[in-house]
Design a protein around this motif. Structure first.
Motif, PDB file in Angstrom:
ATOM      1  N   UNK A   8       9.880  -2.677   3.774  1.00 14.29           N
ATOM      2  CA  UNK A   8       9.264  -3.123   4.833  1.00 14.29           C
ATOM      3  C   UNK A   8       8.223  -4.204   4.344  1.00 14.29           C
ATOM      4  N   UNK A   9       8.086  -4.403   3.252  1.00 18.24           N
ATOM      5  CA  UNK A   9       6.908  -5.452   3.049  1.00 18.24           C
ATOM      6  C   UNK A   9       7.600  -6.540   3.221  1.00 18.24           C
ATOM      7  N   UNK A  10       6.501  -7.823   3.182  1.00 16.71           N
ATOM      8  CA  UNK A  10       6.884  -9.179   3.460  1.00 16.71           C
ATOM      9  C   UNK A  10       5.759 -10.326   3.495  1.00 16.71           C
ATOM     10  N   UNK A  11       6.245 -11.443   3.929  1.00 20.20           N
ATOM     11  CA  UNK A  11       5.246 -12.459   4.193  1.00 20.20           C
ATOM     12  C   UNK A  11       4.983 -12.614   5.616  1.00 20.20           C
ATOM     13  N   UNK A  17       1.538  -7.852  12.235  1.00 19.75           N
ATOM     14  CA  UNK A  17       1.846  -6.684  11.652  1.00 19.75           C
ATOM     15  C   UNK A  17       2.989  -6.397  10.985  1.00 19.75           C
ATOM     16  N   UNK A  18       2.999  -5.144  10.189  1.00 17.45           N
ATOM     17  CA  UNK A  18       4.230  -4.805   9.488  1.00 17.45           C
ATOM     18  C   UNK A  18       4.469  -3.289   9.473  1.00 17.45           C
ATOM     19  N   UNK A  19       5.497  -2.748   9.308  1.00 15.11           N
ATOM     20  CA  UNK A  19       5.691  -1.408   9.274  1.00 15.11           C
ATOM     21  C   UNK A  19       6.400  -1.019   7.740  1.00 15.11           C
ATOM     22  N   UNK A  20       5.719  -0.273   7.028  1.00 16.52           N
ATOM     23  CA  UNK A  20       6.344   0.115   5.461  1.00 16.52           C
ATOM     24  C   UNK A  20       7.056   1.423   5.734  1.00 16.52           C
ATOM     25  N   UNK A  21       8.194   1.460   5.146  1.00 17.23           N
ATOM     26  CA  UNK A  21       8.909   2.971   5.216  1.00 17.23           C
ATOM     27  C   UNK A  21       8.962   3.464   3.821  1.00 17.23           C
ATOM     28  N   UNK A  22       9.205   4.523   3.692  1.00 19.12           N
ATOM     29  CA  UNK A  22       9.293   5.448   2.366  1.00 19.12           C
ATOM     30  C   UNK A  22      10.153   6.650   2.628  1.00 19.12           C
ATOM     31  N   UNK A  23      11.027   6.470   1.751  1.00 16.32           N
ATOM     32  CA  UNK A  23      12.099   7.596   2.141  1.00 16.32           C
ATOM     33  C   UNK A  23      12.136   8.555   0.512  1.00 16.32           C
ATOM     34  N   UNK A  24      12.128   9.721   0.928  1.00 19.13           N
ATOM     35  CA  UNK A  24      12.154  10.663  -0.346  1.00 19.13           C
ATOM     36  C   UNK A  24      13.422  11.327  -0.472  1.00 19.13           C
ATOM     37  N   UNK A  25      13.696  11.640  -1.350  1.00 17.10           N
ATOM     38  CA  UNK A  25      14.836  12.246  -1.886  1.00 17.10           C
ATOM     39  C   UNK A  25      14.749  12.953  -3.211  1.00 17.10           C
ATOM     40  N   UNK A 114       5.868  -5.307  -1.524  1.00 13.51           N
ATOM     41  CA  UNK A 114       4.980  -6.398  -1.668  1.00 13.51           C
ATOM     42  C   UNK A 114       4.644  -6.823  -0.311  1.00 13.51           C
ATOM     43  N   UNK A 115       3.602  -6.886   0.129  1.00 16.01           N
ATOM     44  CA  UNK A 115       2.786  -7.353   1.180  1.00 16.01           C
ATOM     45  C   UNK A 115       2.083  -8.627   1.112  1.00 16.01           C
ATOM     46  N   UNK A 116       2.335  -9.793   1.621  1.00 11.65           N
ATOM     47  CA  UNK A 116       1.398 -10.970   1.476  1.00 11.65           C
ATOM     48  C   UNK A 116       0.909 -11.510   2.750  1.00 11.65           C
ATOM     49  N   UNK A 117      -0.292 -11.714   2.683  1.00 17.36           N
ATOM     50  CA  UNK A 117      -0.821 -12.387   4.036  1.00 17.36           C
ATOM     51  C   UNK A 117      -1.650 -13.461   3.395  1.00 17.36           C
ATOM     52  N   UNK A 118      -1.286 -14.853   3.527  1.00 13.10           N
ATOM     53  CA  UNK A 118      -1.839 -16.026   3.060  1.00 13.10           C
ATOM     54  C   UNK A 118      -3.272 -16.257   3.681  1.00 13.10           C
ATOM     55  N   UNK A 119      -3.957 -16.897   2.942  1.00  9.16           N
ATOM     56  CA  UNK A 119      -5.346 -17.402   3.632  1.00  9.16           C
ATOM     57  C   UNK A 119      -5.374 -18.425   4.190  1.00  9.16           C
TER      58      UNK A 119
END
Length: 119
Positions: A8-11, A17-25, A114-119
């Motif tokens: 779910x990360x990105x630029x 807004x962004x939504x990160x997800x995590x799956x556990x197994x 990675x989450x990137x938010x440019x200034x």
């Protein structure tokens, strides 16, 4: 062994807004808590948010309170981080982590997204 995979990360632009997800197994996915941490190169990894697996209580770093929201889907063994009003200072590698029963602290980690938010 527990395996955590983030996505779910990105630029994005400031204010987006962004939504990160995590799956556990893996074996016995029934943790005490799951959390999100982030790290910027050259700095220590810092706590972002966590959620108690059974009761659902949530905890946030002061820097993200009111903007980020953590949630979980117990039957799907997933945890989410909704990130609103993103700012350049939120730029980091975000890690999902699990605090398993019997462990002193978070002891299972994903590879990060990675989450990137440019200034």
């Amino acid at each position: 062994q527990v395996h955590l995979v983030e996505s779910g990360g990105g630029l994005v632009q400031a204010g987006d807004s962004l939504r990160l997800s995590c799956t556990a197994s893996g074996r016995a996915v029934s943790p005490v808590a799951m959390g999100w941490f982030r790290q910027v190169p050259g700095k220590e990894r810092e706590f972002v948010a966590s959620i108690r697996w059974s009761g659902g209580s949530t905890y946030y770093a002061d820097s993200v309170k009111g903007r980020f929201s953590i949630s979980r889907h117990r039957t799907q063994n997933m945890v989410f981080l909704q990130m609103n009003s993103l700012q350049p200072e939120d730029t980091a590698l975000y890690y999902c982590a699990m605090h398993r029963w019997g462990a002193a602290d978070y002891d299972s980690w994903g590879q990060g997204t990675q989450v990137t938010v440019p200034s």
